[in-house]
Write an enzyme that holds these catalytic residues in place. Structure first.
Site, PDB file in Angstrom:
ATOM      1  N   ARG A 108      29.850  23.466 -23.840  1.00 39.71           N
ATOM      2  CA  ARG A 108      30.818  22.974 -22.857  1.00 39.71           C
ATOM      3  C   ARG A 108      31.843  22.015 -23.465  1.00 39.71           C
ATOM      4  O   ARG A 108      32.935  21.838 -22.918  1.00 39.71           O
ATOM      5  CB  ARG A 108      30.095  22.366 -21.646  1.00 39.71           C
ATOM      6  CG  ARG A 108      29.403  23.440 -20.804  1.00 39.71           C
ATOM      7  CD  ARG A 108      28.647  22.840 -19.645  1.00 39.71           C
ATOM      8  NE  ARG A 108      27.544  22.010 -20.032  1.00 39.71           N
ATOM      9  CZ  ARG A 108      26.332  22.451 -20.359  1.00 39.71           C
ATOM     10  NH1 ARG A 108      26.071  23.744 -20.330  1.00 39.71           N
ATOM     11  NH2 ARG A 108      25.379  21.611 -20.708  1.00 39.71           N
TER      12      ARG A 108
ATOM     13  N   GLU B 285      17.753  15.852 -23.633  1.00 38.45           N
ATOM     14  CA  GLU B 285      17.065  15.389 -22.422  1.00 38.45           C
ATOM     15  C   GLU B 285      16.008  16.439 -22.046  1.00 38.45           C
ATOM     16  O   GLU B 285      14.993  16.126 -21.464  1.00 38.45           O
ATOM     17  CB  GLU B 285      18.100  15.247 -21.296  1.00 38.45           C
ATOM     18  CG  GLU B 285      17.616  14.501 -20.077  1.00 38.45           C
ATOM     19  CD  GLU B 285      18.630  14.549 -18.941  1.00 38.45           C
ATOM     20  OE1 GLU B 285      19.693  15.178 -19.099  1.00 38.45           O
ATOM     21  OE2 GLU B 285      18.329  13.971 -17.893  1.00 38.45           O
TER      22      GLU B 285
HETATM   23  P1  AMP Z   1      21.956  14.308 -24.887  1.00 41.96           P
HETATM   24  O1  AMP Z   1      21.764  14.696 -26.311  1.00 41.96           O
HETATM   25  O2  AMP Z   1      20.661  13.951 -24.220  1.00 41.96           O
HETATM   26  O3  AMP Z   1      22.997  13.204 -24.729  1.00 41.96           O
HETATM   27  O4  AMP Z   1      22.455  15.597 -24.096  1.00 41.96           O
HETATM   28  C1  AMP Z   1      23.787  15.925 -24.066  1.00 41.96           C
HETATM   29  C2  AMP Z   1      24.013  17.408 -24.149  1.00 41.96           C
HETATM   30  O5  AMP Z   1      23.137  18.139 -23.300  1.00 41.96           O
HETATM   31  C3  AMP Z   1      25.399  17.751 -23.710  1.00 41.96           C
HETATM   32  O6  AMP Z   1      25.888  18.791 -24.554  1.00 41.96           O
HETATM   33  C4  AMP Z   1      25.248  18.215 -22.281  1.00 41.96           C
HETATM   34  O7  AMP Z   1      26.085  19.318 -22.012  1.00 41.96           O
HETATM   35  C5  AMP Z   1      23.798  18.598 -22.142  1.00 41.96           C
HETATM   36  N1  AMP Z   1      23.124  17.939 -21.009  1.00 41.96           N
HETATM   37  C6  AMP Z   1      22.113  17.025 -21.083  1.00 41.96           C
HETATM   38  N2  AMP Z   1      21.701  16.639 -19.885  1.00 41.96           N
HETATM   39  C7  AMP Z   1      22.470  17.304 -18.992  1.00 41.96           C
HETATM   40  C8  AMP Z   1      22.546  17.301 -17.555  1.00 41.96           C
HETATM   41  N3  AMP Z   1      21.743  16.547 -16.804  1.00 41.96           N
HETATM   42  N4  AMP Z   1      23.480  18.106 -16.983  1.00 41.96           N
HETATM   43  C9  AMP Z   1      24.307  18.872 -17.733  1.00 41.96           C
HETATM   44  N5  AMP Z   1      24.278  18.906 -19.074  1.00 41.96           N
HETATM   45  C10 AMP Z   1      23.379  18.149 -19.712  1.00 41.96           C
END
Ligand code: AMP
Length: 176
Positions: free
Chosen positions: A64, A101
């Site tokens: 995205r 996450e």
């Molecule tokens: P993080 O590494 O935990 O900061 O996760 C960020 C990445 O995971 C980004 O590329 C987001 O598109 C995706 N992502 C993580 N959590 C979500 C969420 N709750 N909703 C949408 N995309 C998420």
């Protein structure tokens, strides 16, 4: 940044409970993408933050981050670099493992995507735990880039992702 635009974009985010795993509320940005005014407004927010900065490349995170990052790079007339999930880039890469996450993953960057000393802005749709962006920042550094800022449409503040990106400047528009 107009409060009106931010509200319209916030209203455009669709919360999808228990996707892709139970307990995760997925912030779906597709309602923004499919609406021409909202999509343009979202890119406008990124552009406002980029103006006044000396930037050579935009790096977008798979997948995205490509949607927002490439539109921003196009509008600024600068290059776009995709940071991809493992196995998708055809040429020689640098790679880094990271935790999400909702799981584990590995990301890659072409070794010649960034010229040593270039000023880079990292773009993604959402900052959650910061694991993805922190490893993106490490990869950018590894190939010689100078990360000047990381910009996200959405930030899940309760996950403290920005802590992992210090001392990089972090900008986000819709905070939860
Ligand atoms: P993080 O590494 O935990 O900061 O996760 C960020 C990445 O995971 C980004 O590329 C987001 O598109 C995706 N992502 C993580 N959590 C979500 C969420 N709750 N909703 C949408 N995309 C998420």
């Amino acid at each position: 940044m107009s409060a009106d635009v931010v509200k319209k974009l916030r209203d455009g985010i669709r919360d999808v409970p228990d996707f892709p795993k139970k307990g995760i509320t997925f912030k779906d940005i597709t309602p923004i993408l499919k609406d021409g005014d909202l999509f343009r407004a979202s890119i406008g927010l990124f552009l406002e933050q980029c103006r006044g900065k000396q930037i050579d490349k935009i790096v977008g995170i798979d997948a995205r981050g490509f949607l927002f990052g490439s539109a921003v790079a196009y509008a600024l007339g600068i290059g776009f670099v995709p940071l991809r999930k493992k196995g998708r880039l055809p040429y020689k890469t640098e790679s880094a493992k990271y935790s999400l996450e909702y799981g584990e993953a590995e990301m890659e960057l072409h070794i010649d995507a960034i010229v040593r000393g270039e000023q880079v802005v990292l773009i993604d749709d959402l900052l959650a735990t910061g694991g993805t962006s922190a490893s993106a920042a490490a990869l950018i550094k590894k190939v010689g880039g100078d990360l000047v800022a990381a910009i996200f449409l959405i930030e899940l503040e309760f996950l403290n992702g920005r802590e992992k990106l210090k001392p990089t400047e972090i900008i986000s528009f819709l905070k939860y």
